[in-house]
Design a protein around this motif. Structure first.
Motif, mmCIF file in Angstrom:
data_model
loop_
_atom_site.group_PDB
_atom_site.id
_atom_site.type_symbol
_atom_site.label_atom_id
_atom_site.label_comp_id
_atom_site.label_asym_id
_atom_site.label_seq_id
_atom_site.Cartn_x
_atom_site.Cartn_y
_atom_site.Cartn_z
ATOM 1 N N ILE A 59 0.837 -1.203 0.000
ATOM 2 C CA ILE A 59 0.000 0.000 0.000
ATOM 3 C C ILE A 59 0.872 1.252 0.000
ATOM 4 O O ILE A 59 0.636 2.198 -0.761
ATOM 5 C CB ILE A 59 -0.961 -0.021 1.207
ATOM 6 N N ALA A 60 1.902 1.252 0.828
ATOM 7 C CA ALA A 60 2.789 2.424 0.908
ATOM 8 C C ALA A 60 3.529 2.639 -0.409
ATOM 9 O O ALA A 60 3.649 3.771 -0.881
ATOM 10 C CB ALA A 60 3.781 2.252 2.051
ATOM 11 N N LEU A 61 4.026 1.568 -1.021
ATOM 12 C CA LEU A 61 4.799 1.723 -2.259
ATOM 13 C C LEU A 61 3.919 1.989 -3.477
ATOM 14 O O LEU A 61 4.418 2.438 -4.511
ATOM 15 C CB LEU A 61 5.687 0.501 -2.487
ATOM 16 N N PRO A 121 14.136 -3.167 10.995
ATOM 17 C CA PRO A 121 13.300 -3.854 9.999
ATOM 18 C C PRO A 121 13.244 -3.055 8.693
ATOM 19 O O PRO A 121 12.908 -1.872 8.703
ATOM 20 C CB PRO A 121 11.915 -3.918 10.651
ATOM 21 N N SER A 122 13.587 -3.713 7.594
ATOM 22 C CA SER A 122 13.719 -3.000 6.324
ATOM 23 C C SER A 122 12.399 -2.404 5.835
ATOM 24 O O SER A 122 12.377 -1.268 5.359
ATOM 25 C CB SER A 122 14.302 -3.928 5.265
ATOM 26 N N GLY A 123 11.302 -3.141 5.928
ATOM 27 C CA GLY A 123 10.012 -2.629 5.455
ATOM 28 C C GLY A 123 9.614 -1.352 6.163
ATOM 29 O O GLY A 123 9.174 -0.380 5.540
ATOM 30 N N SER A 124 9.776 -1.329 7.464
ATOM 31 C CA SER A 124 9.410 -0.144 8.246
ATOM 32 C C SER A 124 10.272 1.054 7.869
ATOM 33 O O SER A 124 9.770 2.173 7.735
ATOM 34 C CB SER A 124 9.577 -0.421 9.736
ATOM 35 N N ILE A 139 11.850 1.597 5.018
ATOM 36 C CA ILE A 139 11.488 2.032 3.661
ATOM 37 C C ILE A 139 10.241 2.904 3.707
ATOM 38 O O ILE A 139 10.186 3.981 3.097
ATOM 39 C CB ILE A 139 11.283 0.814 2.735
ATOM 40 N N ILE A 140 9.231 2.476 4.455
ATOM 41 C CA ILE A 140 7.988 3.236 4.546
ATOM 42 C C ILE A 140 8.216 4.570 5.253
ATOM 43 O O ILE A 140 7.673 5.603 4.840
ATOM 44 C CB ILE A 140 6.897 2.403 5.252
ATOM 45 N N ALA A 146 9.872 6.945 2.821
ATOM 46 C CA ALA A 146 8.885 7.394 1.828
ATOM 47 C C ALA A 146 7.920 8.407 2.443
ATOM 48 O O ALA A 146 7.582 9.416 1.808
ATOM 49 C CB ALA A 146 8.120 6.197 1.278
ATOM 50 N N THR A 147 7.498 8.167 3.674
ATOM 51 C CA THR A 147 6.581 9.094 4.349
ATOM 52 C C THR A 147 7.250 10.437 4.601
ATOM 53 O O THR A 147 6.640 11.492 4.387
ATOM 54 C CB THR A 147 6.091 8.487 5.674
ATOM 55 N N ALA A 148 8.498 10.421 5.044
ATOM 56 C CA ALA A 148 9.232 11.667 5.272
ATOM 57 C C ALA A 148 9.371 12.454 3.970
ATOM 58 O O ALA A 148 9.189 13.686 3.943
ATOM 59 C CB ALA A 148 10.605 11.368 5.877
ATOM 60 N N CYS A 149 9.665 11.766 2.888
ATOM 61 C CA CYS A 149 9.783 12.430 1.589
ATOM 62 C C CYS A 149 8.435 12.983 1.123
ATOM 63 O O CYS A 149 8.370 14.058 0.521
ATOM 64 C CB CYS A 149 10.364 11.481 0.550
#
Length: 179
Positions: free
Chosen positions: A99-101, A144-147, A149-150, A153-156
């Protein structure tokens, strides 16, 4: 989704429901990579062939139908490609990350791009950058890599909202007559 998790949980055999929610991008197999590459080729081919019709369908389905395009078939094609992408990626990276990506890179690109083609390219580049930088940060700090990455992305995304506001304020000051 809850009913699906319930049925999977009562099915005999080992199952970790957290892997479906958050996934583990570090456990992707060679076969998964081949499936993703094959799906990418299919999606790029379909978009390349039907680009104008897909854009028209997404922006105004009624107008597209009136122009003689078989919108029902095209809409089903778009839904099938989206469903295939989500099902494959849920297996690999989990529901939350899918969902995030799917949303954050597109939202950021929408804030910065001037056209749909530019938005598609930017969203793809942003997604790749988030994954690579998130993997690097998660490896460096043992997170944790998934967290990660999200979160990147959220910060950006939040940063792009700030840039969008500055751009709008600048436009308001100069006004349309200043052009």
């Amino acid at each position: 989704m809850s009913i699906g998790f319930l049925f999977i949980a009562i099915t005999p055999g080992y199952f970790d429901p957290m892997s479906y929610l958050f996934g583990n991008i570090l456990l992707i197999s060679k076969e998964d990579v081949y499936f993703v590459i094959a799906l990418d080729l299919v999606i790029l081919s379909v978009v390349g062939i039907f680009y104008n019709k897909l854009v028209a369908l997404c922006f105004d389905e009624e107008y597209t139908h009136l122009r003689g395009v078989h919108t029902r078939w095209l809409y089903l094609l778009l839904l099938c490609l989206t469903a295939l992408t989500i099902v494959l990626l849920v297996r690999i990276v989990g529901i939350i990350m899918v969902i995030a990506l799917l949303t954050l890179p597109a939202a950021i690109a929408g804030n910065l791009a001037s056209g749909i083609r530019q938005m598609m390219v930017l969203a793809t580049v942003f997604s790749a950058l988030f994954i690579v930088s998130g993997l690097g940060v998660s490896f460096t700090f043992d997170l944790p890599s998934g967290s990660v990455i999200i979160l990147i992305a959220t910060a950006c995304y939040l940063l792009s909202l700030g840039l969008g506001v500055k751009h709008l304020r600048k436009q308001e000051k100069t006004g349309p007559s200043a052009k």
